[in-house]
Scaffold this active site. Structure first.
Site, mmCIF file in Angstrom:
data_model
loop_
_atom_site.group_PDB
_atom_site.id
_atom_site.type_symbol
_atom_site.label_atom_id
_atom_site.label_comp_id
_atom_site.label_asym_id
_atom_site.label_seq_id
_atom_site.Cartn_x
_atom_site.Cartn_y
_atom_site.Cartn_z
ATOM 1 N N CYS A 80 37.965 -29.451 -64.462
ATOM 2 C CA CYS A 80 36.859 -28.489 -64.538
ATOM 3 C C CYS A 80 36.384 -28.033 -63.150
ATOM 4 O O CYS A 80 37.074 -27.257 -62.508
ATOM 5 C CB CYS A 80 35.722 -29.074 -65.382
ATOM 6 S SG CYS A 80 34.541 -27.814 -65.885
ATOM 7 N N HIS A 168 38.192 -30.719 -70.528
ATOM 8 C CA HIS A 168 37.815 -32.118 -70.286
ATOM 9 C C HIS A 168 38.689 -33.060 -71.127
ATOM 10 O O HIS A 168 38.436 -33.222 -72.327
ATOM 11 C CB HIS A 168 36.338 -32.326 -70.628
ATOM 12 C CG HIS A 168 35.424 -31.663 -69.658
ATOM 13 N ND1 HIS A 168 34.979 -32.285 -68.517
ATOM 14 C CD2 HIS A 168 34.915 -30.407 -69.626
ATOM 15 C CE1 HIS A 168 34.216 -31.450 -67.830
ATOM 16 N NE2 HIS A 168 34.159 -30.301 -68.480
ATOM 17 N N GLU A 170 38.696 -36.170 -71.050
ATOM 18 C CA GLU A 170 38.017 -37.454 -71.271
ATOM 19 C C GLU A 170 37.172 -37.486 -72.537
ATOM 20 O O GLU A 170 36.805 -38.551 -73.007
ATOM 21 C CB GLU A 170 37.150 -37.806 -70.045
ATOM 22 C CG GLU A 170 35.954 -36.883 -69.774
ATOM 23 C CD GLU A 170 36.289 -35.628 -68.973
ATOM 24 O OE1 GLU A 170 37.478 -35.256 -68.936
ATOM 25 O OE2 GLU A 170 35.370 -35.014 -68.408
#
Ligand code: XMP
Length: 511
Positions: A80, A168, A170
């Site tokens: 990002c 993202h 994660e």
């Protein structure tokens, strides 16, 4: 410690800790450091991950890491803000996006044969959360994947092991995110997956043996997971030289003091149970303000613990169950690193036990890792799976002033609720649960008699870290049975309500 380790540079994203947890789940050790405090031994890290950020690379709030020793020299994954940083300051362009790109998107590969995408599904769902967008790739940038709204969703830099992604990996909603991180770390960066609970236990026990030698250590046990696992590690390292103190403040759950003390003794710990209930209740007399209650309890705890620590001759160390989220230096919204949360300084005015040297065996671990480490030492599952319980205990669940009778009532109510959660197999599905005693009497009828008795509120929440939480949709039948049982069994209660507020705006505890 000789493990492979990964450096995560934090630019202040709310998801940075999640990146670290995903990396650790791959059995790879990692550390989070603020973007502007790169550790001096950065060459000892096998790869680097740049986090997201609430800031923009355009304008004055841009955060500038010093990447000279890293960029092109080590495998790097930029997420990002990290990806935008690589683009904007290396010959590409980032501009404000027409719409804030937030939520689910699907990847379409431009280069599907990349190792980076091994075992990632075509059209894989990823999570976007950004308001700037990469208009033009940096010098030597090679486009790897796009989504319907974001053309430059993933790219790499030709001639370097540098990869960048706008989404993202994660977060839970990026369904192949863990696989993508694995591809980068294991396949591309060739990092070994050598960080396991067993290896942690072995190394920590060796480290503690060397560090502490024949010294004596004192540790306050709370009945919670962290202090119990810390105690077990120290016990393995130094045996009887670990002196544990378990204080009953009179505000624990029903029978908790006796049960947990017996359990600790069964684990072979050198533990002393100190029943200071009367001292705490006395200090709380007449106090209604929650913060004053907390302060009184904190003060008496320190007095009791200090008295007990003085009983141990020549104790040199204070052990604590501090865990990693307590010590991570976070980057604030303005980009500056903010202060660490806990610190222990040998300054004057502190009680004597606080002047001891501090040992914190769990300070590199996340909560779920503490549980895994405990499990690898064969600790009791029920102990490891316990809900969080606040230090001031039932004092902040009894609204208003505290009396022995109110504590008794709430202990009884809480015991019915928790036992039922266990017998309905709901306990492990709930992050935290408990009962609140409200300062409200209401009218009821029991038999032919009118009653005017206490009202209690039950609260059960799901959460990951207590910062945000939502109420749990417990089955009606469960609530009905539990409410009946409480009203029938607990003298002094004639009304039960269930709290359906999320946090925010409500909090988990009522005080
Ligand atoms: P709140 O009520 O702030 O709670 O939503 C978040 C988490 O923190 C716990 N909590 C405390 N723990 N001392 C503690 O040790 C306290 O004074 C305290 N207040 C709240 C709460 O139980 C929940 O897990």
């Amino acid at each position: 410690m000789q493990h492979n380790k990964i450096l995560i540079l934090d630019f202040g994203s709310q998801y940075t800790q999640l990146i670290a947890r995903r990396v650790r789940e791959l059995n790879i050790y990692c550390e989070i450091h603020p973007y502007n405090k790169i550790p001096a031994d950065s060459e000892s890290f096998k790869a680097v991950i740049l986090s997201g950020s609430p800031n923009s690379v355009r304008g004055e709030s841009a955060l500038h890491p010093e990447l000279d020793n890293i960029r092109g020299k080590k495998p790097m994954l930029a997420v990002c803000y990290g990806a935008q940083y690589l683009a904007h300051f290396s010959g590409g362009e980032v501009a404000e996006s027409n719409s804030r790109e937030y939520g689910r998107a699907n990847l379409s590969f431009v280069k599907s044969d990349e190792v980076f995408f091994e075992n990632i599904h075509k059209g894989s769902q990823v999570w976007m959360s950004h308001s700037d967008t990469i208009k033009q790739l940096p010098t030597n940038g090679v486009l790897l994947a796009s989504t319907s709204d974001v053309e430059n969703a993933a790219f790499k830099i030709e001639g370097e092991l540098t990869y960048a992604i706008q989404f993202h990996p994660e977060v839970y909603h990026s369904t192949d995110g863990a696989q993508l991180l694995k591809n980068f770390l294991v396949k591309i960066a060739e990092v070994e997956q050598d960080w396991t609970p067993q290896s942690f236990v072995e190394e920590t026990v060796d480290y503690l043996k060397t560090k502490i030698g024949n010294d004596k250590v004192v540790l306050g046990l709370s009945g919670g997971v962290d202090s119990s696992v810390a105690a077990m590690l120290l016990h393995k390292a130094i045996g009887k030289n670990l002196y544990c103190i378990f204080v009953n403040n009179g505000l624990l759950r029903k029978n908790e003091f006796e049960d947990v003390l017996t359990q600790y003794e069964g684990m072979g710990l050198n533990v002393k149970g100190v029943d200071a209930s009367a001292r705490f209740l006395d200090a709380l007399k007449g106090l209604s303000d929650p913060e004053l209650k907390r302060k009184a309890i904190g003060r008496v705890f320190i007095e009791v613990f200090d008295d007990e620590a003085h009983e141990i001759k020549e104790v040199k160390w204070l052990a604590q169950g501090t865990i990693y989220p307590d010590v991570i230096e976070s980057v604030s919204a303005t980009g500056g690193p903010s202060a660490t949360i806990k610190s222990h300084h040998n300054v004057g005015g502190l009680p004597d036990f606080m002047k001891l040297k501090v040992v914190e065996p769990l300070k590199a671990l996340f909560k779920d890792e503490v549980r895994r480490v405990g499990a690898s030492m064969n600790m009791d599952k029920q102990l490891l799976g316990r809900h969080p319980f606040p230090g001031p205990g039932l004092a902040i669940r009894i609204l208003g002033d505290i009396t022995a009778e109110k504590v008794r009532i709430l202990q009884e109510v809480d015991a019915v609720f928790i036992n039922n959660l266990r017998s309905w197999n709901l306990y492990d599905k709930v992050w935290q649960a408990g009962a609140m005693l409200l300062p409200v009497n209401s009218v009821g009828v029991m038999g032919d008699e009118r009653t005017y008795e206490k009202c209690v509120a039950l609260r059960a929440v799901e959460s990951t870290d207590g910062m945000t939480a939502d109420w749990v949709n417990l089955p009606y039948e469960f609530l009905q049975k539990t409410s009946n049982e409480i009203i029938n069994k607990v003298k002094g209660v004639n009304r039960v309500v269930y709290d359906i507020s999320s946090k925010p705006p409500a909090t988990i505890e009522w005080e």
